[in-house]
Motif scaffolding. Sequence first.
Motif, PDB file in Angstrom:
ATOM      1  N   CYS A 145       0.928  -1.142   0.026  1.00 23.86           N
ATOM      2  CA  CYS A 145       0.020  -0.023   0.145  1.00 23.86           C
ATOM      3  C   CYS A 145       0.698   1.130   0.020  1.00 23.86           C
ATOM      4  CB  CYS A 145      -0.837  -0.205   1.102  1.00 23.86           C
ATOM      5  SG  CYS A 145      -2.047   1.550   1.291  1.00 23.86           S
ATOM      6  N   LEU A 146       1.960   1.278   0.704  1.00 23.25           N
ATOM      7  CA  LEU A 146       2.733   2.419   0.863  1.00 23.25           C
ATOM      8  C   LEU A 146       3.589   2.520  -0.386  1.00 23.25           C
ATOM      9  CD1 LEU A 146       3.905   2.332   4.799  1.00 23.25           C
ATOM     10  CD2 LEU A 146       2.124   3.632   3.748  1.00 23.25           C
ATOM     11  N   ARG A 147       4.043   1.499  -0.887  1.00 21.12           N
ATOM     12  CA  ARG A 147       4.601   1.531  -2.318  1.00 21.12           C
ATOM     13  C   ARG A 147       3.783   2.280  -3.346  1.00 21.12           C
ATOM     14  NH1 ARG A 147       4.591  -0.016  -7.268  1.00 21.12           N
ATOM     15  NH2 ARG A 147       2.818  -1.500  -6.879  1.00 21.12           N
ATOM     16  N   ILE A 148       2.510   1.749  -3.443  1.00 21.89           N
ATOM     17  CA  ILE A 148       1.434   2.581  -4.362  1.00 21.89           C
ATOM     18  C   ILE A 148       1.368   3.741  -4.024  1.00 21.89           C
ATOM     19  CG2 ILE A 148      -0.849   2.518  -4.955  1.00 21.89           C
ATOM     20  CD1 ILE A 148      -0.868  -0.642  -4.427  1.00 21.89           C
ATOM     21  N   LEU A 149       1.374   4.308  -2.760  1.00 17.44           N
ATOM     22  CA  LEU A 149       0.843   5.629  -2.290  1.00 17.44           C
ATOM     23  C   LEU A 149       2.291   6.560  -2.745  1.00 17.44           C
ATOM     24  CD1 LEU A 149      -0.972   5.365   0.953  1.00 17.44           C
ATOM     25  CD2 LEU A 149      -1.898   5.678  -1.411  1.00 17.44           C
ATOM     26  N   ASP A 150       3.412   5.969  -2.421  1.00 17.42           N
ATOM     27  CA  ASP A 150       4.709   6.567  -2.819  1.00 17.42           C
ATOM     28  C   ASP A 150       4.962   6.830  -4.187  1.00 17.42           C
ATOM     29  OD1 ASP A 150       6.867   8.187  -1.764  1.00 17.42           O
ATOM     30  OD2 ASP A 150       8.043   6.232  -1.587  1.00 17.42           O
ATOM     31  N   GLU A 151       4.606   5.627  -5.071  1.00 21.53           N
ATOM     32  CA  GLU A 151       5.321   5.538  -6.260  1.00 21.53           C
ATOM     33  C   GLU A 151       4.320   6.025  -7.435  1.00 21.53           C
ATOM     34  OE1 GLU A 151       7.298   1.801  -6.745  1.00 21.53           O
ATOM     35  OE2 GLU A 151       8.834   2.321  -4.906  1.00 21.53           O
ATOM     36  N   THR A 152       3.192   5.953  -6.973  1.00 16.83           N
ATOM     37  CA  THR A 152       1.959   6.076  -8.077  1.00 16.83           C
ATOM     38  C   THR A 152       1.373   7.443  -7.839  1.00 16.83           C
ATOM     39  OG1 THR A 152       0.140   4.940  -7.255  1.00 16.83           O
ATOM     40  CG2 THR A 152       2.008   3.754  -8.252  1.00 16.83           C
ATOM     41  N   PRO A 153       0.449   7.887  -8.788  1.00  9.53           N
ATOM     42  CA  PRO A 153      -0.292   9.264  -8.446  1.00  9.53           C
ATOM     43  C   PRO A 153      -1.627   9.018  -7.718  1.00  9.53           C
ATOM     44  CG  PRO A 153      -0.251   8.566 -10.872  1.00  9.53           C
ATOM     45  CD  PRO A 153       0.101   7.607 -10.112  1.00  9.53           C
ATOM     46  N   ALA A 154      -1.831   7.893  -7.080  1.00  7.17           N
ATOM     47  CA  ALA A 154      -2.976   7.597  -6.340  1.00  7.17           C
ATOM     48  C   ALA A 154      -3.466   8.642  -5.470  1.00  7.17           C
ATOM     49  CB  ALA A 154      -2.804   6.543  -5.392  1.00  7.17           C
ATOM     50  N   LEU A 155      -2.729   9.208  -4.645  1.00  3.46           N
ATOM     51  CA  LEU A 155      -3.112  10.394  -3.803  1.00  3.46           C
ATOM     52  C   LEU A 155      -3.553  11.562  -4.747  1.00  3.46           C
ATOM     53  CD1 LEU A 155      -0.881  10.243  -0.852  1.00  3.46           C
ATOM     54  CD2 LEU A 155      -2.884   9.492  -0.838  1.00  3.46           C
ATOM     55  N   GLU A 156      -3.104  11.805  -5.788  1.00  8.32           N
ATOM     56  CA  GLU A 156      -3.547  12.884  -6.805  1.00  8.32           C
ATOM     57  C   GLU A 156      -4.770  12.459  -7.309  1.00  8.32           C
ATOM     58  OE1 GLU A 156       0.152  12.246  -7.889  1.00  8.32           O
ATOM     59  OE2 GLU A 156       0.390  13.091  -5.929  1.00  8.32           O
ATOM     60  N   THR A 157      -4.980  11.286  -7.738  1.00  4.69           N
ATOM     61  CA  THR A 157      -6.308  10.730  -8.192  1.00  4.69           C
ATOM     62  C   THR A 157      -7.413  10.800  -7.150  1.00  4.69           C
ATOM     63  OG1 THR A 157      -5.017   9.033  -9.373  1.00  4.69           O
ATOM     64  CG2 THR A 157      -7.412   8.758  -9.345  1.00  4.69           C
ATOM     65  N   LEU A 158      -7.178  10.507  -6.090  1.00  2.00           N
ATOM     66  CA  LEU A 158      -8.118  10.820  -5.024  1.00  2.00           C
ATOM     67  C   LEU A 158      -8.556  12.101  -4.665  1.00  2.00           C
ATOM     68  CD1 LEU A 158      -7.720  10.540  -1.509  1.00  2.00           C
ATOM     69  CD2 LEU A 158      -6.490   8.650  -2.322  1.00  2.00           C
ATOM     70  N   ALA A 159      -7.370  13.040  -4.486  1.00  2.00           N
ATOM     71  CA  ALA A 159      -7.518  14.291  -4.242  1.00  2.00           C
ATOM     72  C   ALA A 159      -8.434  14.911  -5.244  1.00  2.00           C
ATOM     73  CB  ALA A 159      -6.457  15.048  -4.098  1.00  2.00           C
ATOM     74  N   ASN A 160      -7.937  14.774  -6.644  1.00  3.36           N
ATOM     75  CA  ASN A 160      -8.830  15.287  -7.549  1.00  3.36           C
ATOM     76  C   ASN A 160     -10.205  14.981  -7.730  1.00  3.36           C
ATOM     77  OD1 ASN A 160      -9.538  14.628 -10.770  1.00  3.36           O
ATOM     78  ND2 ASN A 160      -8.170  16.626 -10.675  1.00  3.36           N
ATOM     79  N   TYR A 161     -10.543  13.669  -7.326  1.00  2.00           N
ATOM     80  CA  TYR A 161     -11.934  13.311  -7.290  1.00  2.00           C
ATOM     81  C   TYR A 161     -12.417  14.002  -6.210  1.00  2.00           C
ATOM     82  CZ  TYR A 161     -15.987  10.430  -6.472  1.00  2.00           C
ATOM     83  OH  TYR A 161     -17.314   9.964  -6.501  1.00  2.00           O
ATOM     84  N   GLY A 162     -11.823  14.101  -5.145  1.00  3.94           N
ATOM     85  CA  GLY A 162     -12.567  15.110  -3.969  1.00  3.94           C
ATOM     86  C   GLY A 162     -12.986  16.636  -4.530  1.00  3.94           C
ATOM     87  N   GLU A 163     -11.951  17.130  -5.314  1.00  2.00           N
ATOM     88  CA  GLU A 163     -12.152  18.549  -5.959  1.00  2.00           C
ATOM     89  C   GLU A 163     -13.536  18.555  -6.683  1.00  2.00           C
ATOM     90  OE1 GLU A 163     -11.221  21.024  -4.793  1.00  2.00           O
ATOM     91  OE2 GLU A 163      -8.928  20.924  -4.244  1.00  2.00           O
ATOM     92  N   ARG A 164     -13.551  17.535  -7.587  1.00  3.79           N
ATOM     93  CA  ARG A 164     -14.658  17.407  -8.619  1.00  3.79           C
ATOM     94  C   ARG A 164     -15.829  17.205  -7.572  1.00  3.79           C
ATOM     95  NH1 ARG A 164     -14.094  13.167 -12.327  1.00  3.79           N
ATOM     96  NH2 ARG A 164     -12.509  12.274 -11.142  1.00  3.79           N
TER      97      ARG A 164
END
Length: 454
Positions: free
Chosen positions: A323-342
């Motif tokens: 999980c931490l690898r994904i959060l660190d190395e992929t844009p997962a956090l941007e994806t979910l923050a962007n969803y929150g904005e929309r």
Amino acid sequence: MTLPPHRTLTKSNAQFQRAVKRLPLGVSSTFRYWGEDRTIYVARGKGGRTWDIDDNCYVDYRLGYGPAILGYADDRVDAAARKGMEVGGVFALSTERELIVADRIAKMVPAAELVRFSNSGTEAVMAALRLARAHTGRESYLLVEGGYHGLFDAAMWQADVEGWQQGGNADPEVVPYGKGIPPTVRSLAHLTPMNDLQRLEDVFRRHGNQFAAMLIEPIQGNCCSIMASAEYVRLARELCTRYGVMLIIDEVKSGFRVGKGGIQGILGVTPDITTFAKAVANGYPIAVVAGREEVMRSFRYGGASHGGTYTAHSVSLAAAEECLRILDETPALETLANYGERLKAGISAILNARGIVHSFSGHPSMFGLFFAPEPPDNYRAWKTSDYSFYDRMAYYLHDLGIICEPDSREPWFMCEAHGLDPTCLTDTLRAVETAVDLTLEDLESEAAREPAHV
Ligand code: PMP
């Protein structure tokens, strides 16, 4: 009034009747009880959605109070967890993976010079407070009003804002979270209002030399995502340093969610000790207490005790690594923050079209919705928001296939899967529009029934 398209909860209701004979309130955590005929029992979750045993499907913004950062039953994390199962569970001995995960945490969060694992947020914060006490040789501590740090006696003191007379000079009474908490513990807990710099200086001037720790959630994940200003947290840092107090930033909810380095990274404030839990392993039970090397070395024989049978369980640890690898190395956090904005923009468009004053607090990955022009900047101000509108809207949203917390103090949580599934947004906004209209209709018919004032 147009009736909402009612869910059928026949199976959940029957399950409740059976369960309540064996489980208090029919559930395993009091907050899962939503009333005799509205408590739901889950069949499964996948991505950003949950299905109950009546096969009602919900877009889920509770996400177990935040852990499912990628989405439920994430294939990548679950595959890692299965590998972790093959390791064998717990041994009362260490495994190599502990260092791998600790290294990842230290890379993402500079304050985490040294790392220890726990099983839950409560355990991690308990360990953090014990560590602070062991390190300073002091006992009392400072909490911020509206903060929540878990279910242990020392942390279960709150400002009774609901029973408080606003506008007077008196502070809200400090009361325990429910019964069974010995009043003798109370004398060690001090509370101060969020974002009041003067009050913070005052409380340190009076008691700072006795504090072992100040605990703060700079985004109050259990109180509408109220945000501490950077100025406030910087002052807290400065005062803690001046008075020899351990600053504990509790990121059990915000950690690995609002950013790779948590809210402390965004604010640029380095705590002495910090705690993480929810998003560490996408829902597998693991938590983290971490901090400055000199402080963390107090976890030793003859120092602060720390441990626990299930600590660093091989399944949770393997899930955490992935999980931490994904959060660190992929844009997962941007994806979910962007969803929150929309999502926020969509909700705003619906509310604006109806002239409903509202605002949002927190971070797009965990936001609070208010029916007031400005979000509250401390727990006392929550009282001035029209949370009755929220409460009613949330009730309808459940019927319409959206899970959000019924209480406006709990934020809405986003996951990566919400952002990757285009139907989540459209389904949610359709339901929000209907729920808002039903709420308005209710309020209008209630107003029509009110006797005219002469
Ligand atoms: N600290 C914070 C900031 C939390 O939000 C929570 C849980 N909501 C806890 C501690 C306690 O965590 P847990 O429920 O895992 O014991």
